[in-house]
Design a protein around this motif. Sequence first.
Motif, short mmCIF file in Angstrom:
data_model
loop_
_atom_site.label_atom_id
_atom_site.label_comp_id
_atom_site.label_asym_id
_atom_site.label_seq_id
_atom_site.Cartn_x
_atom_site.Cartn_y
_atom_site.Cartn_z
N HIS A 394 -1.12 7.94 -5.40
CA HIS A 394 -1.29 6.61 -4.80
C HIS A 394 -0.67 5.51 -5.66
O HIS A 394 -0.98 4.33 -5.49
CB HIS A 394 -2.77 6.32 -4.59
N ARG A 395 0.20 5.93 -6.57
CA ARG A 395 0.71 4.97 -7.55
C ARG A 395 1.41 3.78 -6.90
O ARG A 395 1.15 2.63 -7.27
CB ARG A 395 1.66 5.69 -8.50
N THR A 396 2.26 4.04 -5.95
CA THR A 396 3.01 2.93 -5.35
C THR A 396 2.06 1.92 -4.71
O THR A 396 2.26 0.72 -4.84
CB THR A 396 3.99 3.43 -4.27
N THR A 397 1.04 2.44 -4.02
CA THR A 397 0.09 1.52 -3.39
C THR A 397 -0.64 0.69 -4.44
O THR A 397 -0.86 -0.50 -4.27
CB THR A 397 -0.95 2.33 -2.58
N ILE A 398 -0.98 1.36 -5.53
CA ILE A 398 -1.70 0.64 -6.59
C ILE A 398 -0.82 -0.45 -7.17
O ILE A 398 -1.26 -1.58 -7.40
CB ILE A 398 -2.14 1.64 -7.67
N LEU A 399 0.46 -0.11 -7.37
CA LEU A 399 1.37 -1.11 -7.92
C LEU A 399 1.54 -2.28 -6.96
O LEU A 399 1.70 -3.43 -7.38
CB LEU A 399 2.73 -0.48 -8.24
N GLU A 400 1.49 -1.98 -5.67
CA GLU A 400 1.54 -3.06 -4.67
C GLU A 400 0.39 -4.05 -4.88
O GLU A 400 0.55 -5.25 -4.75
CB GLU A 400 1.42 -2.49 -3.25
N CYS A 401 -0.77 -3.49 -5.21
CA CYS A 401 -1.97 -4.32 -5.37
C CYS A 401 -1.84 -5.29 -6.56
O CYS A 401 -2.59 -6.26 -6.65
CB CYS A 401 -3.21 -3.45 -5.57
N LEU A 402 -0.89 -5.02 -7.45
CA LEU A 402 -0.67 -5.95 -8.56
C LEU A 402 -0.19 -7.30 -8.03
O LEU A 402 -0.28 -8.31 -8.71
CB LEU A 402 0.40 -5.39 -9.51
N LYS A 403 0.36 -7.28 -6.82
CA LYS A 403 0.91 -8.52 -6.25
C LYS A 403 -0.11 -9.23 -5.37
O LYS A 403 0.20 -10.25 -4.77
CB LYS A 403 2.15 -8.20 -5.44
N ASP A 404 -1.30 -8.67 -5.27
CA ASP A 404 -2.31 -9.25 -4.38
C ASP A 404 -2.70 -10.66 -4.85
O ASP A 404 -2.78 -10.92 -6.05
CB ASP A 404 -3.54 -8.35 -4.40
#
Lengths: 890, 157
Positions: A394-404
Amino acid sequence: MAYPMYEVDWSVLPPDQNRRFNPAFNIATIKQVVNEAIERVAPVSVRMQTPTRLRDLIRQIRAARTAAEERSVVNKECAYIRSTFREEDSVWSRCRNIAKLLYIHMLGYPAHFGQLECLKLIASPRFTDKRVGYLGAMLLLDERQDVHLLITNCLKNDLNSNTQFVVGLALCTLGAIASPEMARDLASEVERLIKSPNAYIKKKAALCAFRIIRRVPDLMEMFLPATRSLLTEKNHGVLITGVTLITEMCENSPDTLNHFKKIVPNLVRILKNLILAGYSPEHDVSGVSDPFLQVKILRLLRILGKNDAEASEAMNDILAQVATNTETSKNVGNTILYETVLSIMDIKSESSLRVLAINILGRFLLNNDKNIRYVALNTLLRTVHVDTSAVQRHRTTILECLKDPDVSIRRRAMELSFALINSQNIRAMMKELLLFLERSDAEFKAHCSSAMVLAAERYAPSNKWHLDTLFQVLLKAGNYLRDDTVSNTIQIISSAPGERQAYASQRLWISLERSAVCGDSTEKQPLIQVAAWTIGEYGDMLVSEASNAISMVDDDGVDEFVRPSEEYVIDIYQKLLWSTQLSITTKEFLLLSLAKLSTRFTTQPSQDKIRVIIDTFGSHIHIELQQRGVELSQLFRQYANLRPALLERMPPMEPVTTVEREDSDTETEPATIVQQNSLPEQDALLDLIIGSEPLSNGDVEHAAPAVANNNTTTNDILDLLSGLDLSTPSAQPPPLSAPMSSVFTTPMSVANNNVSPALLDGLFTSAAPMPQMQAPETVVTALERNGLRVELHVQRGGETATITMKAHSSANSAMSEFLFQAAVPRTFRLDMMSPSGSVLTPQGEITQLLKITNPSKTPLRLRIRISYTIDGNPVLEQAEVNNFPPDLFN
Amino acid sequence: MMQFMLLFSRQGKLRLQKWYVAHPDKLKKKITRELITTVLARKPKMCSFLEWKDVKVVYKRYASLYFCCAMEQEDNELLTLELIHRYVELLDKYFGSVCELDIIFNFEKAYFILDELVLGGELQETSKKNVLKAIAAQDLLQEEETPQGFFEDHGLG
């Protein structure tokens, strides 16, 4: 308007259509009737002022237009309430007055004078009085109050009442404000009530027992027999309170946990009934049957199944059933799934079940609801140590959350990202994290940058990549960077191969030039410091023709490097040095670096230019910079012959581990490196003094006697100097002149780059208070208990001692929530930096920096308190440390 | 376990406070003030959870009122949202389409309802019906012993 909605509403309607409107029965007449009634009951006391009704008081307060107006209404009312408290008056007014007081209390005004009145109300036989009295007691008293003895008696009476609601009020109050003494006094009453046949009382008693055990864990034993039967009840109130109570007991002691292992089948059955039972309107929440009870049971199952294969086996099926059958379109379904996932990951569950759990979290991560995403990140963080590869997916999704945009989610995503870094993905992860670091809020920058530095150190695929990353972090974290990163980076550059050093100086030159030109150098002082050091050391490589041969193409394929001329480099230095915004430390770095450049640059005009700049510092307003200015300018005049040798390139620095490097700090920055690895540094110093040819014997002679005369306290440098074989003993010790001392100060401080001048001042001048910067660290063992060893590494520094707390664990399990607290007598001042972590792994170490300032120079006494949780049990250790060296502060 | 619950308005005015941990008054005020400011500063699209000091704050806005619970680390955040919602439902049933003014003028009722739902920081009753039944029975007890017309709307006047 200040009137409540419904009053405004009535008046809008014409009277004939408004059933509530009665011209003969308006507020004024009601007031009159009430007042007459009161006057009949309480003839004298109340008549002095018409009592305000609660609702009227609230209206008056809300009508107040300014804070002062509100205060005056409140003060007037409080004065009135006080006066009625003094007189034994009407039967009903006490109740009303307390209610008014509670409203006033909520507005933030003092209301403690109502405490005793609450007790009087509680003691009244009437239910209304008790209801308001207990409400007041819960709001106005807490367990610190002395009136507790009185209330304990009232509670005891009411716990034996025949009216269930009176018993209920007493239990509710006990649950909210039970102090340890109250808990002890009333535990047996509560235990009796748990066995009551009345479900209303039973459930309240069970939660009271829960609170009593929280306050006084020793009292748990007596509740054990009554507790087990709670699970056989049908009433959900009793069931949920029973499960809560058992959960608390199990978390309290491992023995009780084992005792309750046998209830796993009961819990599984209750849960199964909840899931399979048809629609029951009483407990239904959007199609899910009693989620509150389900979650509590799931949590208890988790505690019972942890590290127990047999218990886990018994609950595998039901967990799978819950995980697959729960409706996920609403929050309530996700609530249960969330709890189920936690249980699956914590117990010894089957691998297929774990896959299912991770997949649920993956779905959560993609959910539109922010709350669900937050929970998913939180849970992944808890499970990442169990099954890293599953979370990696789920790494990519987690990295997306950095932009939340939500800070709660970003924080979780950041922590999770750091947990996911490994040597395979470090490049990609760091790229994302650098972007995050650049955009993140100030509160994240410090934590994020230091975690990045650690990760880079651990997983760097190549030396060049490591340096590039550090430079990026320096650039993006700006002043939020932890101080040790500067010395850390310098050390890495210093021990790198020559070609890499040239590369570093070129990279850093680009950053330095850019921030000097843009004028944002004040926000990036750590970067300026590292750049200054590096360019000072390797400036010759920067300006030489050879530098063109080094590829400066960065990740984006752009080569930004333009070889600067010597003059231009010096111009930039001048700009930075004359900036008013840069810190003194940064300017110290720059000044020394500039002096070094005078030996790296070859042309005469640049030499002259450097000299002019350095000379201007001879009259700098800051004493430290002024001294350096004077000292360095000597190197251009009478001691010019010493300069090339003194400003030679430094030998590669010994690597230091990050944990040890924790004790660096802005103020002491220049000194720290010497303190940390004093041995190699001193060797270097020694080499330097011996090796520097131009240093004639005569020069040393002047110094040596002076040192001896000083009769200073023991000092490693002294030993070092006296250990030098000074061939010709001095015949005529001349008075030590100021420039002379400067000469000695300069070479060493320059050579080490980081030696504090204070040290050398102490050596060569006879100033009275002698800071012992060089004194060896004193180690005091503060505590050694249960596998935890706490050492205090003390470094002296005049009025301020720097203490590094190092907690080392030799226990078999990790200590979590580790908290170190310290207190000093009032004449001291204590500054504590944040600790390196809160989890102490077996054989691990936590460090924390303390700075103690002691103007009165009295002996230091330190009281410490350490709390942590091990194997689920909280531990609290306290100790007093007073075996510090007596001459710590002088 | 819930450590405390606060109800406050969009203007930052405290409407209800329930503490299940013992703190001195001064500290309670400080916590209240800081928490209200922090929560009000958050944007509406943000998630309902906030790690604040050593507690996990779960909050939700209903019309003009913020319901804000401070939970311990092990508590289920999503379940806390359900708990808040349950409390709102109960208030709504009791007052009949509740608004902020109902809670201001009948704050003691709001406390009584909360005390039938939560005890010592833990949920004590999962049936709405049972909570309302208990409240109604107690209101009746109060009404029976009060002189007629003294406390309007079963309140405290």
